[in-house]
Design an enzyme around this catalytic site. Structure first.
Site, PDB file in Angstrom:
ATOM      1  N   GLY A  24      14.250 -55.109-103.563  1.00  0.00           N
ATOM      2  CA  GLY A  24      13.401 -54.686-102.442  1.00  0.00           C
ATOM      3  C   GLY A  24      14.005 -55.054-101.113  1.00  0.00           C
ATOM      4  O   GLY A  24      14.994 -55.784-101.047  1.00  0.00           O
ATOM      5  N   ASN A  25      13.428 -54.507-100.067  1.00  0.00           N
ATOM      6  CA  ASN A  25      13.856 -54.828 -98.710  1.00  0.00           C
ATOM      7  C   ASN A  25      12.900 -55.847 -98.107  1.00  0.00           C
ATOM      8  O   ASN A  25      11.735 -55.910 -98.501  1.00  0.00           O
ATOM      9  CB  ASN A  25      13.800 -53.570 -97.829  1.00  0.00           C
ATOM     10  CG  ASN A  25      15.017 -52.704 -97.989  1.00  0.00           C
ATOM     11  OD1 ASN A  25      15.840 -52.917 -98.875  1.00  0.00           O
ATOM     12  ND2 ASN A  25      15.138 -51.720 -97.137  1.00  0.00           N
ATOM     13  N   ARG A  26      13.371 -56.601 -97.129  1.00  0.00           N
ATOM     14  CA  ARG A  26      12.484 -57.500 -96.397  1.00  0.00           C
ATOM     15  C   ARG A  26      11.665 -56.679 -95.419  1.00  0.00           C
ATOM     16  O   ARG A  26      12.225 -55.962 -94.595  1.00  0.00           O
ATOM     17  CB  ARG A  26      13.305 -58.531 -95.627  1.00  0.00           C
ATOM     18  CG  ARG A  26      13.939 -59.572 -96.502  1.00  0.00           C
ATOM     19  CD  ARG A  26      14.692 -60.563 -95.641  1.00  0.00           C
ATOM     20  NE  ARG A  26      13.832 -61.223 -94.671  1.00  0.00           N
ATOM     21  CZ  ARG A  26      14.273 -61.807 -93.564  1.00  0.00           C
ATOM     22  NH1 ARG A  26      15.557 -61.786 -93.277  1.00  0.00           N
ATOM     23  NH2 ARG A  26      13.433 -62.398 -92.730  1.00  0.00           N
TER      24      ARG A  26
ATOM     25  N   VAL B 131      12.481 -48.575 -96.745  1.00  0.00           N
ATOM     26  CA  VAL B 131      12.628 -48.003 -98.088  1.00  0.00           C
ATOM     27  C   VAL B 131      13.898 -48.569 -98.735  1.00  0.00           C
ATOM     28  O   VAL B 131      14.951 -48.603 -98.098  1.00  0.00           O
ATOM     29  CB  VAL B 131      12.739 -46.459 -98.001  1.00  0.00           C
ATOM     30  CG1 VAL B 131      12.819 -45.841 -99.388  1.00  0.00           C
ATOM     31  CG2 VAL B 131      11.567 -45.879 -97.217  1.00  0.00           C
TER      32      VAL B 131
END
Ligand code: CTP
Length: 230
Positions: free
Chosen positions: A34-36, A103
């Protein structure tokens, strides 16, 4: 516009779709890529758009935030493909699309339904495949809404932002420096706004104040493009 100037009515009667937060790409039942992203900026933009009189649909990745009062519809998603699906349905009759979501660019080629066990001999190698670019896909539609993208950049912010505006065929791009100790997870942010024939720096401010300024600029550019009065 000063921070207390009214934005009420500037998006009156318009349908605005906003995506926000990260996406999580599951690797197995207990792990993900995932992204921060806290989602705070996107939720602040949704709140400001409601204040401006818009009918707001908010599509949120995994975040721990309450829905701002007045948001017409919130759709919670987890992965980039789920976010794409929700955005494409919502954007059909939208006037403005604002892509604040972080995203995940990739997902694993193959999800493991069983937890991947640690092996003493070797670490697993993950094969990644690219996720759909939701923003570029909305911008490529015909007809299409007024499209606003976000970009987190570490260097040459103006150059990269301009390149992204053209490459993704956007009406406006809001870029921020990610190395300024503001932005991700924080309550403050600062944005460089650019459009084809101009731009404006929005200096460091609480995300709520910045979101109101951003919405004021979006409303002005939207009405300038459509030729309708604000
Ligand atoms: N975005 C999107 N779908 C993706 C990736 C990004 O909709 N799969 C949107 C984000 O919501 C944001 C903008 O595109 O509005 C940010 O683009 P970014 O990821 O920074 O640009 P990239 O094209 O991936 O360029 P780079 O990572 O090389 O900077």
């Amino acid at each position: 516009m000063s921070s207390c100037e009214s934005i009420q009515g500037t998006l009156s009667g318009l349908r605005v779709v906003i995506d926000a937060g990260p996406t999580y790409e599951d690797i197995d039942p207990v792990r993900f890529l995932g992204n921060r992203s806290s989602g705070k900026m996107g939720f602040a933009v949704a709140e400001a758009a409601v204040e401006a009189g818009a009918k707001v649909t908010l599509i949120a990745g995994p975040v721990a935030l309450a829905t701002p009062p007045g948001v017409a519809r919130r759709i919670d998603v987890r992965s980039a493909r789920q976010m794409r699906e929700a955005v494409m349905q919502a954007v059909d009759r939208a006037d403005i699309f604002i892509a604040t979501a972080a995203v995940a660019d990739w997902r694993v080629a193959e999800y493991s339904a069983r937890k991947i066990k640690k092996s003493t001999s070797c670490a697993p190698v993950l094969e990644l495949v690219e996720n759909p670019d939701i923003l570029a896909e909305v911008a490529a539609r015909n007809p299409r809404p007024f499209v606003v993208g976000f970009a987190a950049e570490t260097d040459h912010v103006a150059e990269h932002a301009h390149e992204k505006l053209v490459r993704k065929n956007l009406d406006m791009l809001a870029a921020n420096h990610v190395d300024e100790r503001i932005g991700i997870g924080a309550d403050d942010n600062a944005l460089e706004l650019i459009w084809r024939d101009g731009g404006e720096s929005l200096p460091r401010a609480p995300k709520s104040a910045l979101a109101r300024k951003l919405v004021a600029r979006i409303a002005a550019r939207y009405h300038a493009r459509t030729g309708k009065p604000a």
